[in-house]
Write a protein that holds these residues in place. Structure first.
Motif, PDB file in Angstrom:
ATOM      1  N   ARG A  61       2.011   2.305  -3.453  1.00  0.00           N
ATOM      2  CA  ARG A  61       1.014   2.948  -4.319  1.00  0.00           C
ATOM      3  C   ARG A  61      -0.015   3.700  -3.464  1.00  0.00           C
ATOM      4  NH1 ARG A  61      -1.146  -1.085  -3.085  1.00  0.00           N
ATOM      5  NH2 ARG A  61      -1.776  -3.084  -3.745  1.00  0.00           N
ATOM      6  N   PRO A  62       0.423   4.849  -2.933  1.00  0.00           N
ATOM      7  CA  PRO A  62      -0.475   5.633  -2.072  1.00  0.00           C
ATOM      8  C   PRO A  62      -1.625   6.250  -2.870  1.00  0.00           C
ATOM      9  CG  PRO A  62       1.487   6.886  -2.549  1.00  0.00           C
ATOM     10  CD  PRO A  62       1.689   5.521  -3.146  1.00  0.00           C
ATOM     11  N   PRO A  63      -2.720   6.596  -2.194  1.00  0.00           N
ATOM     12  CA  PRO A  63      -3.802   7.302  -2.876  1.00  0.00           C
ATOM     13  C   PRO A  63      -3.312   8.660  -3.393  1.00  0.00           C
ATOM     14  CG  PRO A  63      -4.344   6.905  -0.557  1.00  0.00           C
ATOM     15  CD  PRO A  63      -2.987   6.355  -0.804  1.00  0.00           C
ATOM     16  N   ARG A  64      -4.006   9.176  -4.376  1.00  0.00           N
ATOM     17  CA  ARG A  64      -3.599  10.457  -4.973  1.00  0.00           C
ATOM     18  C   ARG A  64      -3.432  11.558  -3.931  1.00  0.00           C
ATOM     19  NH1 ARG A  64      -7.711  12.093  -9.235  1.00  0.00           N
ATOM     20  NH2 ARG A  64      -8.660  10.325  -8.242  1.00  0.00           N
ATOM     21  N   GLU A  65      -4.313  11.576  -2.942  1.00  0.00           N
ATOM     22  CA  GLU A  65      -4.257  12.636  -1.919  1.00  0.00           C
ATOM     23  C   GLU A  65      -2.953  12.584  -1.116  1.00  0.00           C
ATOM     24  OE1 GLU A  65      -8.307  11.440  -2.945  1.00  0.00           O
ATOM     25  OE2 GLU A  65      -6.694  10.297  -2.022  1.00  0.00           O
ATOM     26  N   LEU A  66      -2.372  11.403  -0.966  1.00  0.00           N
ATOM     27  CA  LEU A  66      -1.136  11.282  -0.200  1.00  0.00           C
ATOM     28  C   LEU A  66       0.117  11.261  -1.072  1.00  0.00           C
ATOM     29  CD1 LEU A  66      -2.122   8.631   2.514  1.00  0.00           C
ATOM     30  CD2 LEU A  66      -1.876  11.094   2.779  1.00  0.00           C
ATOM     31  N   ALA A  67      -0.041  11.070  -2.357  1.00  0.00           N
ATOM     32  CA  ALA A  67       1.114  10.952  -3.247  1.00  0.00           C
ATOM     33  C   ALA A  67       1.975  12.212  -3.238  1.00  0.00           C
ATOM     34  CB  ALA A  67       0.657  10.627  -4.657  1.00  0.00           C
ATOM     35  N   ALA A  71       0.837  -1.207   0.000  1.00  0.00           N
ATOM     36  CA  ALA A  71       0.000   0.000   0.000  1.00  0.00           C
ATOM     37  C   ALA A  71       0.874   1.260   0.000  1.00  0.00           C
ATOM     38  CB  ALA A  71      -0.926  -0.001   1.212  1.00  0.00           C
ATOM     39  N   TYR A  72       1.991   1.209   0.717  1.00  0.00           N
ATOM     40  CA  TYR A  72       2.893   2.360   0.751  1.00  0.00           C
ATOM     41  C   TYR A  72       3.491   2.620  -0.635  1.00  0.00           C
ATOM     42  CZ  TYR A  72       6.935   5.250   1.836  1.00  0.00           C
ATOM     43  OH  TYR A  72       7.871   6.253   1.855  1.00  0.00           O
TER      44      TYR A  72
END
Length: 72
Positions: free
Chosen positions: A23-29, A20-21
């Motif tokens: 490929r973080p969500p767009r908000e966290l990228a 998961a780390y």
């Protein structure tokens, strides 16, 4: 900066968190993340081992002396 701490209880969970780390969500990228992951069971066991060793060492350094009133 934002920090994430994961304490996992199995290798399978650690693998999932690491994936998961990657490929973080767009908000966290776009956020700079401080990321830490560890094996909770192993670290907790080591903590208790060190604590019990310290307690045992303190007991051996302080012998229990029974003093009578005459000696005190």
């Amino acid at each position: 900066m934002m920090g994430l701490l994961y304490l996992c209880r199995s290798q399978r969970v650690m693998n999932t968190v690491n994936a998961a780390y990657q490929r973080p969500p767009r908000e966290l990228a776009a956020v700079e993340l401080l990321f830490a992951i560890g094996d909770f069971d192993e670290e907790w066991s080591q903590f208790f081992t060190r604590r019990n060793q310290g307690r045992a060492a303190r007991k051996t350094r302080r012998p229990n002396l029974l003093l009578t009133q005459e000696a005190s």
